[in-house]
Enzyme design. Sequence first.
Site, PDB file in Angstrom:
ATOM      1  N   TRP A   1       0.810  -1.218   0.000  1.00  0.00           N
ATOM      2  CA  TRP A   1       0.000   0.000   0.000  1.00  0.00           C
ATOM      3  C   TRP A   1       0.845   1.270   0.000  1.00  0.00           C
ATOM      4  CZ3 TRP A   1       1.743   2.584   4.117  1.00  0.00           C
ATOM      5  CH2 TRP A   1       2.224   1.852   5.190  1.00  0.00           C
ATOM      6  N   LYS A   7      -2.103  -8.923  -7.151  1.00  0.00           N
ATOM      7  CA  LYS A   7      -2.966  -8.763  -5.970  1.00  0.00           C
ATOM      8  C   LYS A   7      -2.459  -7.514  -5.234  1.00  0.00           C
ATOM      9  CE  LYS A   7      -5.006  -9.493  -1.888  1.00  0.00           C
ATOM     10  NZ  LYS A   7      -4.634  -8.197  -1.261  1.00  0.00           N
ATOM     11  N   PRO A   8      -3.149  -6.373  -5.423  1.00  0.00           N
ATOM     12  CA  PRO A   8      -2.720  -5.174  -4.699  1.00  0.00           C
ATOM     13  C   PRO A   8      -3.172  -5.233  -3.238  1.00  0.00           C
ATOM     14  CG  PRO A   8      -4.661  -4.696  -6.040  1.00  0.00           C
ATOM     15  CD  PRO A   8      -4.331  -6.149  -6.280  1.00  0.00           C
ATOM     16  N   GLY A  47       6.873  -6.197   0.421  1.00  0.00           N
ATOM     17  CA  GLY A  47       6.158  -6.058   1.693  1.00  0.00           C
ATOM     18  C   GLY A  47       7.057  -6.458   2.846  1.00  0.00           C
ATOM     19  N   GLU A  87      11.034  -8.183  -2.254  1.00  0.00           N
ATOM     20  CA  GLU A  87      11.520  -6.850  -1.859  1.00  0.00           C
ATOM     21  C   GLU A  87      10.963  -6.612  -0.469  1.00  0.00           C
ATOM     22  OE1 GLU A  87      13.625  -5.231  -3.435  1.00  0.00           O
ATOM     23  OE2 GLU A  87      13.493  -5.973  -5.484  1.00  0.00           O
ATOM     24  N   LEU A  88      11.792  -6.815   0.553  1.00  0.00           N
ATOM     25  CA  LEU A  88      11.255  -6.867   1.915  1.00  0.00           C
ATOM     26  C   LEU A  88      11.682  -5.657   2.733  1.00  0.00           C
ATOM     27  CD1 LEU A  88      11.830 -10.704   2.347  1.00  0.00           C
ATOM     28  CD2 LEU A  88       9.826  -9.523   1.451  1.00  0.00           C
ATOM     29  N   CYS A 113      10.253   1.557   2.373  1.00  0.00           N
ATOM     30  CA  CYS A 113      11.237   0.535   2.787  1.00  0.00           C
ATOM     31  C   CYS A 113      12.651   1.074   2.780  1.00  0.00           C
ATOM     32  CB  CYS A 113      11.192  -0.656   1.834  1.00  0.00           C
ATOM     33  SG  CYS A 113       9.586  -1.379   1.719  1.00  0.00           S
ATOM     34  N   GLU A 146      12.166  -1.862  11.611  1.00  0.00           N
ATOM     35  CA  GLU A 146      11.757  -0.769  10.741  1.00  0.00           C
ATOM     36  C   GLU A 146      10.568  -0.054  11.401  1.00  0.00           C
ATOM     37  OE1 GLU A 146      10.127  -2.453   7.162  1.00  0.00           O
ATOM     38  OE2 GLU A 146      11.198  -0.988   5.945  1.00  0.00           O
TER      39      GLU A 146
HETATM   40  C1  SIN Z   1       9.557   0.889  -1.264  1.00  0.00           C
HETATM   41  O1  SIN Z   1       9.472   1.520  -0.241  1.00  0.00           O
HETATM   42  O2  SIN Z   1       9.321  -0.322  -1.286  1.00  0.00           O
HETATM   43  C2  SIN Z   1       9.949   1.505  -2.592  1.00  0.00           C
HETATM   44  C3  SIN Z   1      10.497   2.839  -2.488  1.00  0.00           C
HETATM   45  C4  SIN Z   1      11.079   3.359  -3.769  1.00  0.00           C
HETATM   46  O3  SIN Z   1      10.978   2.740  -4.840  1.00  0.00           O
HETATM   47  O4  SIN Z   1      11.694   4.424  -3.690  1.00  0.00           O
END
Ligand code: SIN
Length: 482
Positions: free
Chosen positions: A153, A177-178, A231, A253-254, A287, A384
């Site tokens: 999200w 699947k968003p 996520g 991508e965690l 992230c 995080e």
């Molecule tokens: C992310 O937070 O997963 C992606 C951030 C970005 O692409 O800059």
Amino acid sequence: MSSKYLRDSSYIDGKWFNSKSNRYFDVLNPATGTILSRVNDIEPTDVELAIQAAERAFPSWSKMTSKERASIMRRFYELIIENADELAAILTQEQGKPLSEAKTEIIYGASFIEWFSEEGKRLYGDIIPSPIANSKIIVEKSPVGVCAFITPWNFPSAMITRKIGAAMAAGCTCVVKPAHETPLSALALAALAEEAGVPKGVLNIVTGTDSHNIGRVLCDSEIVRKVSFTGSTDVGKILYRQCAATVKKISLELGGNAPFIVFPDADLDAAVSGAIICKYRNAGQTCVCANRFYIHEDVYDKFASKLADKVRKLKVGDGLDKGVDIGPLITPDALEKVRSHINDALGQGAKLIEGGDTHDLGGSYFKPTILGNAMEGMLIAKEETFGPVAPLFKFKDIDDVLRQANNTQFGLAAYFYAKDLALINKVYNGLEYGMVAVNTPILSTEVAPFGGVKESGIGREGSKYGLDDFIELKYVLLGGLE
Ligand code: SIN
């Protein structure tokens, strides 16, 4: 909310699809708590229909020339750009980020469709000199097949385009699947793909709240050959395990726990401006945003006071309002996590420099916060925070700061500010991270490989390396040649 790209059901096989259950879920505006839309809640078993549609579409999409695919994708890209303002307004209302940030995300997201449409034409194979007489070794690249994407999200548009751009260019077909908090941006992308002439079944979007079982169907399917997820690390580990049964390719991508280090020779004003962008964009719900600030003791006080001056001026509010820098957090739960990290730090001796509590606007608005005297044992150093909190740690020497920066199970992004070239070289070599930014706070771009090491993930997105994740290699040994 009104927009010609608003949709309220899944998109399967080129049609808007309502699950027979006839259940709907609310999409809320985190800025106001009001219902923006009610979206059809797909039954996990209906997800099979999307997988089958993607399977049917695969032979013709993968056999199309890369030039034909590129021209359809180019049209898709152009339509996103033409409608960027409208898409940004949808994004801000369902996600909360300020409108200018939402527009930046739409344009950033579109860049993946554009870039991969071009790069798809360069999927060169190889001919390898053979050690066997009268033979030839050919290496061909082919698409992996049907791919499933589970997206977050915090970047409801760009995290989809970053995945489908590479997949579609490679000749794969997609089921997305968003996140159920932000399905509207995803459905708007499907509406634009339809308008752009993306053939039915190439891009399917399934909207639903039963993320666990929808994920299960995608991971268990023998048709789906790849799963890509952005996520949390905890959910990523579950999906990784679930994909083992069918030996699927997987990209993850965690989470991150990015260090932001300021050395004594750094341009302090640049470091402070960078810290504001790196920490507070998207209210810290990124992230790759800085989670731990390591400031050399010689410049610690100056940095803290300059940062506090800027943080005090940040305007918190509804992302649709002019001049707003920080929107609400996505949900009340997100706010509680931020609060718990602050309380834990204060309980262990951290000092409140700025903010520290919910904002007077109420809801899930939180004041941009700075904590001083942060220490290694605090939650905020280990996890995080995903919120607008900057904990400042004081350090003395390079080896110690590198040890602290690497003392985490995560390894996504790291930032540092310094001028001395030998120091810069030593530090970026010493940081155990997939991405390192030196003297700059934003590193995301479609042309560079985005991804982490350790428990921050597997695989890369964007760039030529991102395309590799959607490719199978076939080695052909042609023998019996005269
Ligand atoms: C992310 O937070 O997963 C992606 C951030 C970005 O692409 O800059």
